[in-house]
Design a protein around this motif. Sequence first.
Motif, PDB file in Angstrom:
ATOM      1  N   VAL A 296      10.983 -40.822  27.042  1.00 57.40           N
ATOM      2  CA  VAL A 296      10.575 -40.677  28.439  1.00 57.40           C
ATOM      3  C   VAL A 296       9.830 -39.370  28.700  1.00 57.40           C
ATOM      4  N   GLY A 297       9.578 -38.608  27.652  1.00 59.20           N
ATOM      5  CA  GLY A 297       8.780 -37.396  27.785  1.00 59.20           C
ATOM      6  C   GLY A 297       9.543 -36.153  28.184  1.00 59.20           C
ATOM      7  N   LYS A 298      10.869 -36.202  28.109  1.00 62.49           N
ATOM      8  CA  LYS A 298      11.672 -35.022  28.436  1.00 62.49           C
ATOM      9  C   LYS A 298      11.772 -34.121  27.214  1.00 62.49           C
ATOM     10  N   PRO A 299      12.051 -32.819  27.420  1.00 64.62           N
ATOM     11  CA  PRO A 299      12.181 -31.908  26.280  1.00 64.62           C
ATOM     12  C   PRO A 299      13.420 -32.228  25.440  1.00 64.62           C
ATOM     13  N   SER A 300      13.351 -31.833  24.205  1.00 68.08           N
ATOM     14  CA  SER A 300      14.435 -32.088  23.253  1.00 68.08           C
ATOM     15  C   SER A 300      15.620 -31.172  23.529  1.00 68.08           C
ATOM     16  N   ARG A 301      16.809 -31.755  23.590  1.00 67.73           N
ATOM     17  CA  ARG A 301      18.024 -30.948  23.737  1.00 67.73           C
ATOM     18  C   ARG A 301      18.404 -30.308  22.414  1.00 67.73           C
ATOM     19  N   ILE A 302      18.122 -30.998  21.327  1.00 65.67           N
ATOM     20  CA  ILE A 302      18.504 -30.498  20.007  1.00 65.67           C
ATOM     21  C   ILE A 302      17.727 -29.240  19.665  1.00 65.67           C
ATOM     22  N   GLU A 303      16.413 -29.237  19.952  1.00 63.37           N
ATOM     23  CA  GLU A 303      15.606 -28.053  19.660  1.00 63.37           C
ATOM     24  C   GLU A 303      16.072 -26.857  20.477  1.00 63.37           C
ATOM     25  N   LYS A 304      16.474 -27.105  21.729  1.00 61.27           N
ATOM     26  CA  LYS A 304      16.995 -26.020  22.559  1.00 61.27           C
ATOM     27  C   LYS A 304      18.254 -25.438  21.942  1.00 61.27           C
ATOM     28  N   ALA A 305      19.128 -26.312  21.451  1.00 65.52           N
ATOM     29  CA  ALA A 305      20.381 -25.859  20.846  1.00 65.52           C
ATOM     30  C   ALA A 305      20.123 -25.062  19.583  1.00 65.52           C
ATOM     31  N   VAL A 306      19.101 -25.440  18.814  1.00 65.45           N
ATOM     32  CA  VAL A 306      18.789 -24.734  17.572  1.00 65.45           C
ATOM     33  C   VAL A 306      18.239 -23.355  17.873  1.00 65.45           C
ATOM     34  N   ASN A 307      17.428 -23.245  18.928  1.00 67.82           N
ATOM     35  CA  ASN A 307      16.782 -21.973  19.252  1.00 67.82           C
ATOM     36  C   ASN A 307      17.678 -21.001  20.001  1.00 67.82           C
ATOM     37  N   GLN A 308      18.785 -21.479  20.555  1.00 62.73           N
ATOM     38  CA  GLN A 308      19.680 -20.592  21.290  1.00 62.73           C
ATOM     39  C   GLN A 308      20.454 -19.715  20.310  1.00 62.73           C
ATOM     40  N   PRO A 309      20.684 -18.454  20.672  1.00 59.85           N
ATOM     41  CA  PRO A 309      21.477 -17.598  19.788  1.00 59.85           C
ATOM     42  C   PRO A 309      22.909 -18.124  19.690  1.00 59.85           C
ATOM     43  N   LYS A 310      23.460 -17.992  18.524  1.00 58.20           N
ATOM     44  CA  LYS A 310      24.827 -18.479  18.309  1.00 58.20           C
ATOM     45  C   LYS A 310      25.822 -17.531  18.960  1.00 58.20           C
ATOM     46  N   ARG A 311      26.778 -18.126  19.639  1.00 61.53           N
ATOM     47  CA  ARG A 311      27.849 -17.345  20.247  1.00 61.53           C
ATOM     48  C   ARG A 311      29.007 -17.285  19.275  1.00 61.53           C
ATOM     49  N   LYS A 312      29.690 -16.196  19.303  1.00 61.70           N
ATOM     50  CA  LYS A 312      30.875 -16.091  18.464  1.00 61.70           C
ATOM     51  C   LYS A 312      31.969 -16.954  19.065  1.00 61.70           C
TER      52      LYS A 312
END
Length: 114
Positions: A32-48
């Motif tokens: 449907v042309g929405k942004p990828s949630r997976i790519e956002k999760a990969v690019n976010q800094p990891k939290r401890k």
Amino acid sequence: MSLTDLKRKQQKQKPKTVSIEDFIEDAVNYAVGKPSRIEKAVNQPKRKSPPRKFRHATFSLSEASIRQLDDVAQSTGIAKSRLLRMFIHYYCDLTDEEQQALLTQVEGDAAKKG
């Protein structure tokens, strides 16, 4: 340049593990042309993550004990692992005499059934 030089320069990236639900939802978003949630999760800094409160353990239980634990879990709606933690906590709060009396009672009940 040798082949070993090429190996050192390559950085292997471990592919990110994605749940089936996230994969399907991401495919629908893509359609449907929405942004990828997976790519956002990969690019976010990891939290401890907070330290784990529990450790995985493996126990051997009799079929009767497993059935009883399943029955209690279903009737109360409490997870089996939580029930076991509650039972252990209860037992440890008993006095030595109460613990011994409980063990004697349980062994007596087992002998009657056996």
